[in-house]
Write a protein that holds these residues in place. Structure first.
Motif, mmCIF file in Angstrom:
data_model
loop_
_atom_site.group_PDB
_atom_site.id
_atom_site.type_symbol
_atom_site.label_atom_id
_atom_site.label_comp_id
_atom_site.label_asym_id
_atom_site.label_seq_id
_atom_site.Cartn_x
_atom_site.Cartn_y
_atom_site.Cartn_z
ATOM 1 N N TYR A 75 -2.999 8.988 4.598
ATOM 2 C CA TYR A 75 -4.083 8.374 5.357
ATOM 3 C C TYR A 75 -3.576 7.055 5.902
ATOM 4 O O TYR A 75 -3.009 6.237 5.162
ATOM 5 N N ARG A 76 -3.803 6.836 7.178
ATOM 6 C CA ARG A 76 -3.303 5.636 7.850
ATOM 7 C C ARG A 76 -4.464 4.960 8.558
ATOM 8 O O ARG A 76 -5.135 5.566 9.384
ATOM 9 N N GLN A 100 -3.586 -0.570 6.705
ATOM 10 C CA GLN A 100 -3.087 -0.051 5.435
ATOM 11 C C GLN A 100 -2.619 1.393 5.582
ATOM 12 O O GLN A 100 -2.906 2.050 6.582
ATOM 13 N N SER A 154 -2.054 4.925 2.811
ATOM 14 C CA SER A 154 -2.132 5.435 1.447
ATOM 15 C C SER A 154 -1.730 6.900 1.453
ATOM 16 O O SER A 154 -1.764 7.571 2.487
ATOM 17 N N GLN A 158 -1.673 10.592 -1.242
ATOM 18 C CA GLN A 158 -2.100 11.248 -2.473
ATOM 19 C C GLN A 158 -1.365 12.559 -2.630
ATOM 20 O O GLN A 158 -1.079 13.231 -1.643
ATOM 21 N N ALA A 187 -1.194 8.990 -6.746
ATOM 22 C CA ALA A 187 -1.590 8.294 -5.524
ATOM 23 C C ALA A 187 -0.848 6.970 -5.425
ATOM 24 O O ALA A 187 -0.432 6.400 -6.437
ATOM 25 N N SER A 189 -0.760 3.317 -2.591
ATOM 26 C CA SER A 189 -1.381 2.680 -1.436
ATOM 27 C C SER A 189 -0.693 1.352 -1.158
ATOM 28 O O SER A 189 -0.063 0.765 -2.046
ATOM 29 N N SER A 190 -0.864 0.865 0.054
ATOM 30 C CA SER A 190 -0.304 -0.440 0.390
ATOM 31 C C SER A 190 -1.190 -1.572 -0.122
ATOM 32 O O SER A 190 -0.852 -2.739 0.045
ATOM 33 N N VAL A 249 5.534 2.253 0.046
ATOM 34 C CA VAL A 249 4.549 3.207 -0.473
ATOM 35 C C VAL A 249 5.219 4.562 -0.687
ATOM 36 O O VAL A 249 4.950 5.242 -1.675
#
Length: 118
Positions: free
Chosen positions: A32-33, A37, A39, A41, A53, A55-56, A75
């Motif tokens: 996911y962008r 940020q 992230s 998963q 998971a 994330s940034s 990440v």
């Protein structure tokens, strides 16, 4: 009439997701962008569980200086380390409708370098 960016991405996402699915042995690596940020998963679609998971927004990465692409690479390394600790080596990459370019590519390349196999 042309699609908006969001509608185009959702259309691509549906087209990709009908062909890929994650299992416990080979989970789906979903990216996911957002504008600031990124992230990722590792998802087991059969049971509906998130196995790992990253994330940034994690303190280790927010403390680092650098642009968004460099943080995406961090990440990628982090998710590869967490996957190894969970006993996962192979994943199916789900770019979630985003173009395989820029931050998404940096994340994928860093995860490959750290030992994940797609």
């Amino acid at each position: 009439m042309a699609f908006s960016k969001q509608n185009r991405r959702l259309k691509i996402k549906k087209r990709v997701r009908k062909n890929i699915s994650g299992t416990a042995d080979k989970p789906r690596m979903s990216v996911y962008r957002s504008n600031k940020q990124i992230s990722v998963q590792l998802i087991d679609d059969k049971s509906g569980n998130t196995l790992a998971a990253a994330s940034s927004l994690v303190k280790d990465i927010t403390a680092e200086k650098g642009n968004k692409s460099e943080k995406a690479a961090l990440v990628g390394k982090m998710i590869a380390d967490r996957a190894k600790s969970a006993g996962i080596e192979n994943v199916v990459f789900d770019r979630n409708g985003y173009l395989y370019h820029g931050r998404v590519k940096q994340l994928a390349d860093a995860a490959r370098e750290a030992g994940l196999k797609f």
